[in-house]
Design an enzyme around this catalytic site. Structure first.
Site, PDB file in Angstrom:
ATOM      1  N   ASP A 177      37.749  40.946  32.530  1.00 57.24           N
ATOM      2  CA  ASP A 177      38.667  40.428  33.536  1.00 57.24           C
ATOM      3  C   ASP A 177      39.973  39.972  32.878  1.00 57.24           C
ATOM      4  OD1 ASP A 177      38.473  39.701  36.614  1.00 57.24           O
ATOM      5  OD2 ASP A 177      39.479  38.013  35.671  1.00 57.24           O
ATOM      6  N   TYR A 307      47.722  35.147  37.563  1.00 58.18           N
ATOM      7  CA  TYR A 307      47.930  36.427  38.237  1.00 58.18           C
ATOM      8  C   TYR A 307      49.412  36.655  38.495  1.00 58.18           C
ATOM      9  CZ  TYR A 307      42.972  37.281  39.235  1.00 58.18           C
ATOM     10  OH  TYR A 307      41.632  37.548  39.119  1.00 58.18           O
ATOM     11  N   HIS A 361      30.554  43.134  36.914  1.00 61.35           N
ATOM     12  CA  HIS A 361      31.758  42.478  36.423  1.00 61.35           C
ATOM     13  C   HIS A 361      31.457  41.256  35.563  1.00 61.35           C
ATOM     14  CE1 HIS A 361      36.069  41.723  36.566  1.00 61.35           C
ATOM     15  NE2 HIS A 361      35.839  40.471  36.914  1.00 61.35           N
TER      16      HIS A 361
END
Length: 384
Positions: A177, A307, A361
């Site tokens: 990630d 982000y 994930h």
């Protein structure tokens, strides 16, 4: 670099306030859709919230987490929280492991045990690691950045300074990630220190050079890019919010624990190899330990900020640009993005590639034995 021991100690008043807020939840009306079709399932969320308010024991989780040696360091004015576990072996190899969202350092509890003490799990003590697990800036107990610009590249610079301050002049990096982006940035910006990186995810903003001087896209690469765009259209709403309007979202998630649990819990179901039943893979206690960490530290807003920063500084490589340190990649079957090897080889020196038999994930939580074995195998020839 100043380093101090750290101990988690959430005030009783914060625990009482959380329970009060959960019990006072104003539940959203149901819609005419099947379970999980339009997001989190309301019945599952009610059950989780009921357990959170009445049965979940944060103090037990806190006590368990505090068994890991934790510290805080001032790294160029940035307060960084990290775990630093020494390996049990003749020559432990230093490894910095970086988490992502919606995870945290708690993702790596099982993995740390297997990397630091391989003999306890049937492995070779010569494969032991000194493991450093920092909390990303703005996550958990790491200070939120006071100035804009803290993308994966700047975090990599912090990690390089942290590892140097801990006495490691050479080390490896591992991540998934957001942590994959930091690991790639470490290899790109600090190749003189980073011996190699192991990834179980490819950063979403990664773009290799695909100009006239490069090989044309293969059918497999074209298929990957098409599937990636389809996934973004149907499943990428969370990331679009994080990268464009994080403060709007943070205003609600920081105030509502049930809203926070819905935002994070839905991803643990959607992104894991759980066949639709999230509690086949993660217990309520595991889910709520991570969600509670976000709640008590009020870190959901600062976490989303990364982000925003990564959108402004994407991981794009110029024509002819290469990342020098070797790369290992573990491709898990239920990962949200599954690039072909050739897509990485346009930029990276891929020396180990494994299609994993199971997992998604959250590989360190879902398949810690498999991931630990891959990490050991990759770094074994690099230890010298």
């Amino acid at each position: 670099m100043q380093i101090e021991p750290f101990h988690i100690a959430v005030p009783d008043d914060d625990i009482d306030d959380l329970r009060r807020r959960i019990r006072a939840t104003r539940w959203a009306p149901a819609t005419p859709s099947s379970a999980w079709q339009q997001g989190v399932d309301s019945e599952w969320l009610r059950e989780l919230a009921h357990y959170w308010a009445g049965q979940f024991d944060w103090r037990a989780s806190e006590q368990r987490l505090n068994r890991q040696p934790q510290f805080v360091a001032d790294v160029h004015g940035q307060r960084v929280h990290f775990l630093h576990r020494r390996g049990a072996g003749p020559a432990p190899y230093p490894l910095v492991v970086t988490h992502g969202w919606p995870g945290s350092f708690v993702e790596f509890e099982a993995l740390i045990e297997r990397l630091c003490e391989p003999a306890a799990f049937g492995g070779d003590p010569a494969d032991s690691f000194d493991v450093v697990v920092p909390s990303l800036p703005g996550f958990a107990f790491s200070q939120a950045p006071a100035k804009p610009g803290m993308s994966a590249f700047q975090v990599a610079d912090l990690w390089a300074s942290l590892m140097r301050g801990l006495g490691y002049q050479h080390f490896g990096a591992q991540g998934g990630d957001l942590g994959a982006g930091v690991s790639v940035a470490l290899a790109a910006r600090h190749p003189q220190m980073v011996d190699g990186i192991h990834l179980n995810f490819l950063p979403g903003s990664y773009e290799p050079a695909i100009g006239a001087a490069q090989q044309p896209l293969t059918p497999e690469e074209e298929s990957f890019l098409r599937e990636k765009n389809e996934w973004v259209a149907l499943e990428g709403g969370y990331a679009h919010m994080h990268t464009t309007k994080p403060l709007t979202l943070a205003a609600s998630l920081n105030d509502s624990p049930v809203g926070l649990a819905a935002w994070i819990g839905e991803k643990f179901r959607a992104w894991s190899d759980c066949e639709g039943d999230v509690e086949r893979v993660f217990s309520k206690d595991e889910l709520l330990t991570n969600i509670s960490l976000y709640w008590y530290t009020q870190s959901i807003g600062p976490a989303m900020q990364m982000y925003w920063e990564n959108r402004l500084q994407p991981m794009r490589f110029a024509d002819g640009q290469r990342v020098v340190p070797p790369v290992g990649f573990a491709r898990f079957p239920k990962e949200i993005s599954r690039p072909p090897r050739s897509w990485l080889e346009r930029t990276f020196n891929v020396v180990q590639w494994t299609d994993m038999p199971g997992g998604g994930h959250f590989a360190a939580m879902e398949k810690p034995d498999l991931l630990a074995a891959e990490i050991r195998a990759f770094f074994r020839p690099l230890r010298a």
